[in-house]
Design a protein around this motif. Structure first.
Motif, PDB file in Angstrom:
ATOM      1  N   THR A 203       4.309  10.620  -6.189  1.00  0.00           N
ATOM      2  CA  THR A 203       5.450  10.575  -7.088  1.00  0.00           C
ATOM      3  C   THR A 203       4.977  10.384  -8.521  1.00  0.00           C
ATOM      4  OG1 THR A 203       5.680   8.182  -6.859  1.00  0.00           O
ATOM      5  CG2 THR A 203       6.911   9.553  -5.320  1.00  0.00           C
ATOM      6  N   GLY A 204       5.821  10.811  -9.459  1.00  0.00           N
ATOM      7  CA  GLY A 204       5.484  10.587 -10.860  1.00  0.00           C
ATOM      8  C   GLY A 204       5.938  11.719 -11.740  1.00  0.00           C
ATOM      9  N   SER A 205       6.455  11.349 -12.911  1.00  0.00           N
ATOM     10  CA  SER A 205       6.939  12.362 -13.835  1.00  0.00           C
ATOM     11  C   SER A 205       5.819  12.942 -14.678  1.00  0.00           C
ATOM     12  CB  SER A 205       8.008  11.759 -14.754  1.00  0.00           C
ATOM     13  OG  SER A 205       7.511  10.628 -15.440  1.00  0.00           O
ATOM     14  N   GLU A 206       4.593  12.402 -14.524  1.00  0.00           N
ATOM     15  CA  GLU A 206       3.477  12.942 -15.289  1.00  0.00           C
ATOM     16  C   GLU A 206       3.177  14.379 -14.871  1.00  0.00           C
ATOM     17  OE1 GLU A 206       3.435  10.145 -13.583  1.00  0.00           O
ATOM     18  OE2 GLU A 206       3.392   8.594 -15.141  1.00  0.00           O
ATOM     19  N   LYS A 207       3.335  14.647 -13.583  1.00  0.00           N
ATOM     20  CA  LYS A 207       3.217  16.014 -13.080  1.00  0.00           C
ATOM     21  C   LYS A 207       4.624  16.575 -12.971  1.00  0.00           C
ATOM     22  CE  LYS A 207      -1.036  15.524 -10.357  1.00  0.00           C
ATOM     23  NZ  LYS A 207      -1.609  15.679  -9.000  1.00  0.00           N
ATOM     24  N   GLN A 208       4.912  17.574 -13.754  1.00  0.00           N
ATOM     25  CA  GLN A 208       6.272  18.068 -13.823  1.00  0.00           C
ATOM     26  C   GLN A 208       6.674  18.809 -12.545  1.00  0.00           C
ATOM     27  OE1 GLN A 208       8.457  17.313 -16.441  1.00  0.00           O
ATOM     28  NE2 GLN A 208       6.769  15.896 -16.701  1.00  0.00           N
ATOM     29  N   ALA A 209       7.947  18.686 -12.231  1.00  0.00           N
ATOM     30  CA  ALA A 209       8.471  19.337 -11.038  1.00  0.00           C
ATOM     31  C   ALA A 209       8.540  20.848 -11.233  1.00  0.00           C
ATOM     32  CB  ALA A 209       9.866  18.795 -10.729  1.00  0.00           C
ATOM     33  N   THR A 210       8.555  21.533 -10.133  1.00  0.00           N
ATOM     34  CA  THR A 210       8.747  22.979 -10.158  1.00  0.00           C
ATOM     35  C   THR A 210       9.632  23.346  -8.989  1.00  0.00           C
ATOM     36  OG1 THR A 210       7.679  25.124  -9.929  1.00  0.00           O
ATOM     37  CG2 THR A 210       6.594  23.266  -8.854  1.00  0.00           C
ATOM     38  N   VAL A 211      10.441  24.376  -9.175  1.00  0.00           N
ATOM     39  CA  VAL A 211      11.243  24.872  -8.056  1.00  0.00           C
ATOM     40  C   VAL A 211      10.615  26.131  -7.476  1.00  0.00           C
ATOM     41  CG1 VAL A 211      13.377  23.861  -8.915  1.00  0.00           C
ATOM     42  CG2 VAL A 211      12.768  26.189  -9.587  1.00  0.00           C
ATOM     43  N   ASP A 212       9.385  26.432  -7.875  1.00  0.00           N
ATOM     44  CA  ASP A 212       8.699  27.592  -7.316  1.00  0.00           C
ATOM     45  C   ASP A 212       8.639  27.464  -5.805  1.00  0.00           C
ATOM     46  OD1 ASP A 212       8.305  28.436  -9.872  1.00  0.00           O
ATOM     47  OD2 ASP A 212       6.180  27.907  -9.973  1.00  0.00           O
ATOM     48  N   GLY A 213       9.200  28.423  -5.111  1.00  0.00           N
ATOM     49  CA  GLY A 213       9.156  28.406  -3.656  1.00  0.00           C
ATOM     50  C   GLY A 213      10.243  27.581  -3.009  1.00  0.00           C
ATOM     51  N   LEU A 214      11.059  26.848  -3.817  1.00  0.00           N
ATOM     52  CA  LEU A 214      12.093  26.015  -3.206  1.00  0.00           C
ATOM     53  C   LEU A 214      13.131  26.859  -2.485  1.00  0.00           C
ATOM     54  CD1 LEU A 214      13.350  23.260  -2.690  1.00  0.00           C
ATOM     55  CD2 LEU A 214      14.566  23.485  -4.865  1.00  0.00           C
ATOM     56  N   ARG A 215      13.521  27.986  -3.063  1.00  0.00           N
ATOM     57  CA  ARG A 215      14.486  28.863  -2.405  1.00  0.00           C
ATOM     58  C   ARG A 215      13.983  29.287  -1.033  1.00  0.00           C
ATOM     59  NH1 ARG A 215      19.585  29.712  -2.070  1.00  0.00           N
ATOM     60  NH2 ARG A 215      19.769  29.751  -4.349  1.00  0.00           N
TER      61      ARG A 215
ATOM     62  N   LEU B 215      10.259   7.659   6.006  1.00  0.00           N
ATOM     63  CA  LEU B 215       8.938   7.031   6.055  1.00  0.00           C
ATOM     64  C   LEU B 215       7.928   8.076   5.588  1.00  0.00           C
ATOM     65  CD1 LEU B 215       9.204   5.328   9.576  1.00  0.00           C
ATOM     66  CD2 LEU B 215       9.661   4.286   7.357  1.00  0.00           C
ATOM     67  N   PRO B 216       7.511   8.057   4.323  1.00  0.00           N
ATOM     68  CA  PRO B 216       6.707   9.156   3.784  1.00  0.00           C
ATOM     69  C   PRO B 216       5.315   9.271   4.370  1.00  0.00           C
ATOM     70  CG  PRO B 216       6.822   7.363   2.204  1.00  0.00           C
ATOM     71  CD  PRO B 216       7.780   7.030   3.297  1.00  0.00           C
ATOM     72  N   ASP B 217       4.830   8.198   5.014  1.00  0.00           N
ATOM     73  CA  ASP B 217       3.500   8.271   5.615  1.00  0.00           C
ATOM     74  C   ASP B 217       3.558   8.613   7.102  1.00  0.00           C
ATOM     75  OD1 ASP B 217       4.692   5.792   6.055  1.00  0.00           O
ATOM     76  OD2 ASP B 217       2.824   4.650   5.918  1.00  0.00           O
ATOM     77  N   VAL B 218       4.714   9.048   7.583  1.00  0.00           N
ATOM     78  CA  VAL B 218       4.841   9.527   8.960  1.00  0.00           C
ATOM     79  C   VAL B 218       5.044  11.037   8.927  1.00  0.00           C
ATOM     80  CG1 VAL B 218       6.201   9.459  11.082  1.00  0.00           C
ATOM     81  CG2 VAL B 218       5.782   7.349   9.802  1.00  0.00           C
ATOM     82  N   PRO B 219       4.028  11.814   9.293  1.00  0.00           N
ATOM     83  CA  PRO B 219       4.219  13.271   9.329  1.00  0.00           C
ATOM     84  C   PRO B 219       5.165  13.653  10.456  1.00  0.00           C
ATOM     85  CG  PRO B 219       2.085  12.682  10.259  1.00  0.00           C
ATOM     86  CD  PRO B 219       2.670  11.415   9.704  1.00  0.00           C
TER      87      PRO B 219
ATOM     88  N   ASP C  77       0.842  -1.205   0.000  1.00  0.00           N
ATOM     89  CA  ASP C  77       0.000   0.000   0.000  1.00  0.00           C
ATOM     90  C   ASP C  77       0.875   1.252   0.000  1.00  0.00           C
ATOM     91  OD1 ASP C  77      -2.277   1.572   0.071  1.00  0.00           O
ATOM     92  OD2 ASP C  77      -2.505   1.446   2.246  1.00  0.00           O
ATOM     93  N   PRO C  78       1.614   1.486  -1.085  1.00  0.00           N
ATOM     94  CA  PRO C  78       2.558   2.613  -1.127  1.00  0.00           C
ATOM     95  C   PRO C  78       1.857   3.932  -1.432  1.00  0.00           C
ATOM     96  CG  PRO C  78       2.657   1.400  -3.173  1.00  0.00           C
ATOM     97  CD  PRO C  78       1.672   0.669  -2.298  1.00  0.00           C
ATOM     98  N   VAL C  79       1.277   4.536  -0.404  1.00  0.00           N
ATOM     99  CA  VAL C  79       0.354   5.656  -0.598  1.00  0.00           C
ATOM    100  C   VAL C  79       1.006   6.919  -1.151  1.00  0.00           C
ATOM    101  CG1 VAL C  79      -1.266   4.848   1.145  1.00  0.00           C
ATOM    102  CG2 VAL C  79       0.634   6.330   1.838  1.00  0.00           C
ATOM    103  N   ALA C  80       2.332   7.057  -1.037  1.00  0.00           N
ATOM    104  CA  ALA C  80       2.992   8.263  -1.545  1.00  0.00           C
ATOM    105  C   ALA C  80       3.416   8.132  -2.997  1.00  0.00           C
ATOM    106  CB  ALA C  80       4.215   8.595  -0.690  1.00  0.00           C
ATOM    107  N   ASP C  81       3.243   6.941  -3.555  1.00  0.00           N
ATOM    108  CA  ASP C  81       3.782   6.674  -4.882  1.00  0.00           C
ATOM    109  C   ASP C  81       2.721   6.708  -5.965  1.00  0.00           C
ATOM    110  OD1 ASP C  81       6.544   6.232  -4.248  1.00  0.00           O
ATOM    111  OD2 ASP C  81       5.910   4.393  -3.244  1.00  0.00           O
TER     112      ASP C  81
END
Length: 282
Positions: A183-195, A128-132, A56-60
C-alpha cells in the motif's frame, strides 16, 4: 441482502460509485480513532475499511505501517478493536464495515472464535491480505459460518485461474490491486488492465470489484469507476492526513495536536473523493 450489496445497489441506482476510506483502529488511541472515523463517515464516506493493529503488516507501506506502530505504542489490542467496532455499529447501524486483519490474529484466536467475535461486533466483511486465495477454504468456511463475507485480493495482472478462485471464494466484494507492491500513495495507482479483471471476474459470477492500493486523487477514483469498479478504497493518502496532526515519537503514545485542523482537512478530502464517484452512468 448484506449491507455491502444494499450499498452497491443504492449507488448504482443513483449513478454513483463508492468511496471507502481505510483507517486504523486505536490510532493513536481508541478514543481518538473513534473521533477520526466518525469524521470521515459524517463527511460522506459510503463504507469503511478498518485495520486492526498488528506488528508485522506485510501488505502495508510506510504510511499505514506507522499507523499500526502508533496504535500499538498506545496499547492497542484486538479486544480494544472489538470495543471500537461495537461503538461504530451502534452509531451507524446501516454502514457497511469491512476489516483488514492479518492471518496470525485468526490463528491465535482460532478461526471460529475470530470470525464470531468480529461478526458480533458488527463487521460485515474481512480481508486477510496475507492469505492467498489458494489457501482460502478454511477461512471462507469459518467466515460464512459466522455471517462474515470473506474478501480476497485479485492481484495485478492475475492469471485466469486465480481470478476464477477469487470470484468463487469472495463475498460482498473483491479487492482488486491496481499495481504490484504494498500500500502507499508514493506509487500511483493505475487502472491499466482493470477492465479485463472486472470482465474476467464477471465471467465467473464473482461479486463487485473495488480498487485499492495507491488510490489518492479524485481522478484515481473516477478512473476506477469508469473502468468497471463499483468503488475505490483509499488508505495511505488519508492516513498521511491523520499523521500530520499527531505528535508521536516511538515508543511513546501519540496525541492529536489540532483537532479542528484534522477534522477540516479530512472532511474536505473525503468530500472531494466522494464527489469523484458521482455523475457516473447508471
Amino acid at each position: 441482502m448484506s449491507r455491502f450489496a444494499s450499498l452497491f445497489q443504492r449507488l448504482e441506482e443513483r449513478g454513483e460509485g463508492a468511496f471507502v476510506p481505510f483507517l486504523m483502529l486505536s490510532d493513536p488511541s481508541p478514543e481518538d480513532a473513534l473521533e477520526i472515523i466518525t469524521t470521515v463517515v459524517d463527511a460522506g464516506a459510503d463504507a469503511l475499511e478498518l485495520g486492526v493493529p498488528f506488528s508485522d503488516p506485510v501488505a502495508d507501506g510506510p504510511s499505514i505501517q506507522l499507523s499500526h506502530v502508533r496504535a500499538l505504542d498506545g496499547g492497542a489490542t484486538v479486544d480494544k478493536a472489538l470495543e471500537q467496532l461495537r461503538v461504530l455499529r451502534e452509531r451507524y447501524p446501516d454502514l457497511p464495515i469491512g476489516l483488514l486483519n492479518y492471518a496470525n490474529m485468526a490463528y491465535v484466536r482460532g478461526l471460529d472464535r475470530f470470525y464470531a467475535e468480529f461478526a458480533a461486533a458488527g463487521v460485515d466483511a474481512i480481508l486477510l491480505p496475507d492469505v492467498p486465495v489458494r489457501e482460502a477454504a478454511p477461512f471462507s468456511a469459518a467466515a460464512e459460518a459466522n455471517g462474515i463475507e470473506p474478501v480476497y485480493i485479485a492481484p495485478h495482472k492475475a492469471a485466469e485461474a486465480t481470478l476464477k478462485a477469487v470470484a468463487e471464494h469472495s463475498r460482498g466484494y473483491i479487492y482488486a490491486v491496481s499495481r504490484d507492491g504494498v500500500t502507499g500513495s508514493e506509487k500511483q495507482a493505475t487502472v491499466d488492465g482493470l477492465r479485463e479483471v472486472v470482465d474476467g471476474i464477471r465471467t465467473f459470477g464473482g461479486p463487485p470489484v473495488m480498487l485499492g492500493f495507491g488510490i489518492s486523487t479524485p481522478k484515481h477514483v473516477s478512473d476506477a469507476i469508469a473502468a468497471g469498479a463499483v468503488g475505490a478504497i483509499t488508505g495511505s493518502a488519508i492516513n498521511n492526513i491523520v499523521s500530520k496532526y499527531i505528535e508521536y515519537t516511538h515508543p511513546n503514545p501519540g496525541r492529536v495536536t489540532d483537532w479542528d485542523g484534522l477534522k477540516a482537512e479530512l472532511t474536505a478530502y473525503v468530500q472531494e473523493m466522494k464527489a469523484a464517484t458521482r455523475n457516473q452512468e447508471a
